[in-house]
Write a protein that holds these residues in place. Structure first.
Motif, PDB file in Angstrom:
ATOM      1  N   ALA A   1      30.974 -17.971  15.812  1.00  0.00           N
ATOM      2  CA  ALA A   1      32.210 -18.752  15.720  1.00  0.00           C
ATOM      3  C   ALA A   1      32.223 -19.638  14.479  1.00  0.00           C
ATOM      4  CB  ALA A   1      32.369 -19.612  16.970  1.00  0.00           C
ATOM      5  N   ASN A   2      31.476 -19.244  13.450  1.00  0.00           N
ATOM      6  CA  ASN A   2      31.456 -20.074  12.230  1.00  0.00           C
ATOM      7  C   ASN A   2      32.848 -20.108  11.599  1.00  0.00           C
ATOM      8  OD1 ASN A   2      31.596 -18.251   9.610  1.00  0.00           O
ATOM      9  ND2 ASN A   2      30.448 -17.137  11.166  1.00  0.00           N
ATOM     10  N   LYS A   3      33.131 -21.217  10.936  1.00  0.00           N
ATOM     11  CA  LYS A   3      34.441 -21.377  10.291  1.00  0.00           C
ATOM     12  C   LYS A   3      34.288 -21.342   8.774  1.00  0.00           C
ATOM     13  CE  LYS A   3      36.955 -21.536  13.809  1.00  0.00           C
ATOM     14  NZ  LYS A   3      35.834 -20.837  14.463  1.00  0.00           N
TER      15      LYS A   3
ATOM     16  N   PHE B   1      30.589 -30.878  16.679  1.00  0.00           N
ATOM     17  CA  PHE B   1      30.145 -29.531  17.091  1.00  0.00           C
ATOM     18  C   PHE B   1      29.923 -28.725  15.807  1.00  0.00           C
ATOM     19  CE2 PHE B   1      33.049 -31.155  20.369  1.00  0.00           C
ATOM     20  CZ  PHE B   1      32.326 -30.974  21.537  1.00  0.00           C
ATOM     21  N   ALA B   2      28.859 -29.037  15.098  1.00  0.00           N
ATOM     22  CA  ALA B   2      28.759 -28.607  13.698  1.00  0.00           C
ATOM     23  C   ALA B   2      28.380 -27.150  13.488  1.00  0.00           C
ATOM     24  CB  ALA B   2      27.771 -29.501  12.959  1.00  0.00           C
ATOM     25  N   GLY B   3      27.767 -26.492  14.483  1.00  0.00           N
ATOM     26  CA  GLY B   3      27.386 -25.091  14.319  1.00  0.00           C
ATOM     27  C   GLY B   3      26.531 -24.895  13.078  1.00  0.00           C
TER      28      GLY B   3
ATOM     29  N   LEU C   1      24.066 -29.206  19.071  1.00  0.00           N
ATOM     30  CA  LEU C   1      23.121 -29.131  20.183  1.00  0.00           C
ATOM     31  C   LEU C   1      21.986 -28.150  19.915  1.00  0.00           C
ATOM     32  CD1 LEU C   1      22.770 -30.140  23.131  1.00  0.00           C
ATOM     33  CD2 LEU C   1      24.113 -28.170  23.860  1.00  0.00           C
ATOM     34  N   ASN C   2      22.312 -27.047  19.290  1.00  0.00           N
ATOM     35  CA  ASN C   2      21.348 -25.955  19.147  1.00  0.00           C
ATOM     36  C   ASN C   2      20.627 -26.035  17.795  1.00  0.00           C
ATOM     37  OD1 ASN C   2      20.043 -23.490  18.954  1.00  0.00           O
ATOM     38  ND2 ASN C   2      21.688 -22.373  19.997  1.00  0.00           N
ATOM     39  N   PRO C   3      19.319 -26.346  17.826  1.00  0.00           N
ATOM     40  CA  PRO C   3      18.578 -26.504  16.560  1.00  0.00           C
ATOM     41  C   PRO C   3      18.608 -25.257  15.686  1.00  0.00           C
ATOM     42  CG  PRO C   3      17.125 -26.828  18.478  1.00  0.00           C
ATOM     43  CD  PRO C   3      18.496 -26.518  19.016  1.00  0.00           C
TER      44      PRO C   3
ATOM     45  N   ILE D   1      20.582 -33.393  15.693  1.00  0.00           N
ATOM     46  CA  ILE D   1      20.479 -32.413  16.776  1.00  0.00           C
ATOM     47  C   ILE D   1      20.586 -33.146  18.105  1.00  0.00           C
ATOM     48  CG2 ILE D   1      18.954 -30.727  17.896  1.00  0.00           C
ATOM     49  CD1 ILE D   1      17.787 -30.196  15.058  1.00  0.00           C
ATOM     50  N   GLY D   2      21.517 -32.702  18.946  1.00  0.00           N
ATOM     51  CA  GLY D   2      21.654 -33.342  20.252  1.00  0.00           C
ATOM     52  C   GLY D   2      23.007 -33.075  20.869  1.00  0.00           C
ATOM     53  N   ASP D   3      23.197 -33.634  22.048  1.00  0.00           N
ATOM     54  CA  ASP D   3      24.457 -33.523  22.788  1.00  0.00           C
ATOM     55  C   ASP D   3      25.439 -34.525  22.200  1.00  0.00           C
ATOM     56  OD1 ASP D   3      26.499 -33.551  24.613  1.00  0.00           O
ATOM     57  OD2 ASP D   3      25.292 -34.265  26.298  1.00  0.00           O
TER      58      ASP D   3
ATOM     59  N   THR E   1      23.614 -14.616  22.102  1.00  0.00           N
ATOM     60  CA  THR E   1      22.336 -15.259  21.800  1.00  0.00           C
ATOM     61  C   THR E   1      22.446 -16.774  21.968  1.00  0.00           C
ATOM     62  OG1 THR E   1      22.823 -15.538  19.485  1.00  0.00           O
ATOM     63  CG2 THR E   1      21.794 -13.466  20.117  1.00  0.00           C
ATOM     64  N   PHE E   2      23.616 -17.283  22.345  1.00  0.00           N
ATOM     65  CA  PHE E   2      23.748 -18.719  22.559  1.00  0.00           C
ATOM     66  C   PHE E   2      22.914 -19.085  23.775  1.00  0.00           C
ATOM     67  CE2 PHE E   2      26.641 -18.302  19.374  1.00  0.00           C
ATOM     68  CZ  PHE E   2      27.455 -19.392  19.142  1.00  0.00           C
ATOM     69  N   GLY E   3      22.365 -20.291  23.750  1.00  0.00           N
ATOM     70  CA  GLY E   3      21.448 -20.677  24.814  1.00  0.00           C
ATOM     71  C   GLY E   3      22.146 -20.978  26.129  1.00  0.00           C
TER      72      GLY E   3
ATOM     73  N   ASP F   1      25.704 -27.640  26.841  1.00  0.00           N
ATOM     74  CA  ASP F   1      26.613 -26.871  25.984  1.00  0.00           C
ATOM     75  C   ASP F   1      27.954 -26.736  26.717  1.00  0.00           C
ATOM     76  OD1 ASP F   1      28.037 -24.851  24.611  1.00  0.00           O
ATOM     77  OD2 ASP F   1      26.162 -23.956  23.911  1.00  0.00           O
ATOM     78  N   PHE F   2      29.028 -27.191  26.094  1.00  0.00           N
ATOM     79  CA  PHE F   2      30.346 -27.161  26.734  1.00  0.00           C
ATOM     80  C   PHE F   2      30.704 -25.741  27.176  1.00  0.00           C
ATOM     81  CE2 PHE F   2      32.695 -31.187  25.047  1.00  0.00           C
ATOM     82  CZ  PHE F   2      31.588 -31.961  25.339  1.00  0.00           C
ATOM     83  N   ARG F   3      30.164 -24.791  26.467  1.00  0.00           N
ATOM     84  CA  ARG F   3      30.466 -23.401  26.774  1.00  0.00           C
ATOM     85  C   ARG F   3      29.870 -22.975  28.124  1.00  0.00           C
ATOM     86  NH1 ARG F   3      27.483 -19.155  25.595  1.00  0.00           N
ATOM     87  NH2 ARG F   3      28.509 -17.122  25.464  1.00  0.00           N
TER      88      ARG F   3
HETATM   89  C1  LIG Z   1      32.703 -23.076  17.746  1.00  0.00           C
HETATM   90  S1  LIG Z   1      31.083 -23.591  17.360  1.00  0.00           S
HETATM   91  C2  LIG Z   1      31.256 -24.516  15.860  1.00  0.00           C
HETATM   92  C3  LIG Z   1      31.099 -23.643  14.646  1.00  0.00           C
HETATM   93  C4  LIG Z   1      31.177 -24.411  13.333  1.00  0.00           C
HETATM   94  N1  LIG Z   1      32.512 -24.839  13.028  1.00  0.00           N
HETATM   95  C5  LIG Z   1      30.643 -23.563  12.192  1.00  0.00           C
HETATM   96  O1  LIG Z   1      31.310 -23.399  11.167  1.00  0.00           O
HETATM   97  O2  LIG Z   1      29.534 -23.040  12.354  1.00  0.00           O
HETATM   98  C6  LIG Z   1      30.764 -24.830  18.543  1.00  0.00           C
HETATM   99  C7  LIG Z   1      29.355 -25.394  18.485  1.00  0.00           C
HETATM  100  O3  LIG Z   1      29.245 -26.471  19.405  1.00  0.00           O
HETATM  101  C8  LIG Z   1      27.903 -26.524  19.842  1.00  0.00           C
HETATM  102  N2  LIG Z   1      27.884 -27.338  21.062  1.00  0.00           N
HETATM  103  C9  LIG Z   1      28.245 -26.987  22.335  1.00  0.00           C
HETATM  104  N3  LIG Z   1      28.117 -28.018  23.177  1.00  0.00           N
HETATM  105  C10 LIG Z   1      27.687 -29.076  22.444  1.00  0.00           C
HETATM  106  C11 LIG Z   1      27.373 -30.423  22.750  1.00  0.00           C
HETATM  107  N4  LIG Z   1      27.470 -30.912  23.991  1.00  0.00           N
HETATM  108  N5  LIG Z   1      26.974 -31.241  21.723  1.00  0.00           N
HETATM  109  C12 LIG Z   1      26.860 -30.755  20.454  1.00  0.00           C
HETATM  110  N6  LIG Z   1      27.119 -29.476  20.111  1.00  0.00           N
HETATM  111  C13 LIG Z   1      27.537 -28.646  21.084  1.00  0.00           C
HETATM  112  C14 LIG Z   1      27.511 -25.078  20.028  1.00  0.00           C
HETATM  113  O4  LIG Z   1      26.110 -24.899  19.969  1.00  0.00           O
HETATM  114  C15 LIG Z   1      28.258 -24.414  18.868  1.00  0.00           C
HETATM  115  O5  LIG Z   1      27.412 -24.224  17.756  1.00  0.00           O
END
Ligand SMILES: C[S@@+](CC[C@H](N)C(=O)[O-])C[C@H]1O[C@@H](n2cnc3c(N)ncnc32)[C@H](O)[C@@H]1O
Length: 276
Positions: free
Chosen positions: A48-50, A73-75, A95-97, A119-121, A171-173, A178-180
């Motif tokens: 989902a990178n932008k 939610f930096a991805g 969240l995901n290192p 890195i964190g929630d 492969t997402f954890g 994770d909101f997902r």
């Molecule tokens: C749609 S992606 C963002 C992609 C980003 N714009 C990029 O260009 O890579 C959403 C991201 O939110 C992260 N995420 C989900 N829940 C989170 C949380 N509670 N805190 C921080 N990051 C979280 C996921 O791991 C995922 O990488």
């Protein structure tokens, strides 16, 4: 011939754009076909990178050079890289290192200055940033779209046939933060509301929040996540200012309902624009 940059209005306190650039941005539809750049071959591990170019376009409108940007939610750093390319200072929470490591790898290889990453929630980190007295000119982010998108984009029955659209979502954890990984849409909207509440005081007064939200189609129904989330964000105190529909050309269409029923191919995303 005068090749000087077009003039910036002396009363422009928001950005460094000339009038024509300002007006262009205010159009409610944006169609792009950005070239793959800034380490896209690495960043595409994140399904989902932008495009950093899209994020730079947003950042250039809502900040001045040297302004500060936060992405909760930096991805793999679409916002962070976008900010670097237009000379802004950014902080990304992820969240995901694994994704932070990919971002750093991209910076090293592409010779891009690395922005701050935490890195964190985000729900917990936003609280910490507030306690530390941080403030930002813009919050621009692309949260996980919904709880169930994984089923839509990968592992579905079209995945093999349309393998160019296959992503690494699987492969997402399974981190429960994770909101997902939230179980219901209601929980997901609730979490987005909490994020907005915590983000609000971190934004300078008059600053903007831009959320990139993709609606989805689940269990035979259109799920207008953009509407649900905007209601939560408004309840957190933000004023909704507009929606910009972003269509990145090249999205493939799939024959979901054919030849029986209408099922949309959702090829656009909503840039929801709010102001503190
Ligand atoms: C749609 S992606 C963002 C992609 C980003 N714009 C990029 O260009 O890579 C959403 C991201 O939110 C992260 N995420 C989900 N829940 C989170 C949380 N509670 N805190 C921080 N990051 C979280 C996921 O791991 C995922 O990488």
């Amino acid at each position: 011939m005068d090749d000087a940059a077009p003039p910036v209005h002396p009363n422009n306190r928001l950005n460094q754009l000339a009038g024509n650039e300002w007006l262009y941005f205010t159009k409610s539809v944006l169609q792009t076909s950005y070239p793959a750049a800034y380490g896209h071959d690495l960043r595409r591990q994140h399904g989902a990178n932008k495009p950093p170019q899209l994020m730079a376009h947003i950042i250039e409108f809502f900040t001045k050079p040297g302004g500060t940007v936060l992405d909760p939610f930096a991805g793999v750093g679409g916002t962070l890289i976008g900010a670097t390319t237009v000379g802004r200072v950014a902080t990304g929470i992820e969240l995901n290192p694994r994704w932070v490591e990919v971002y750093r790898q991209v910076c090293r290889r592409e010779g891009l200055a690395e922005q701050e990453t935490i890195i964190g929630d985000c729900l917990e980190v936003l609280q910490r940033l507030l306690a530390a007295g941080c403030q930002y000119d813009l919050i621009a982010t692309d949260p996980p779209y919904s709880i169930a998108l994984a089923k839509t984009l990968s592992g579905d029955r079209y995945a093999a046939e349309f393998s160019n659209r296959r992503t690494d979502f699987d492969t997402f954890g399974d981190d429960p933060r994770d909101f997902r990984n939230l179980e219901t849409f209601e929980q997901y909207y609730e979490a987005m509301g909490q994020m907005a509440e915590k983000a609000y005081p971190l934004l300078r007064r008059g600053g903007y929040l831009v959320l990139i939200i993709r609606d989805s189609y689940q269990n035979g129904e259109y799920v207008m996540a953009s509407y649900e989330i905007s209601q939560r964000v408004r309840a957190a105190g933000f004023v909704m200012k507009g929606i910009k529909i972003w269509y990145g050309t090249g999205a493939r269409v799939r024959p979901y309902g054919y030849p029986y029923a209408y099922v949309p191919n959702i090829i656009h995303q909503n840039l929801l624009i709010f102001q503190r």
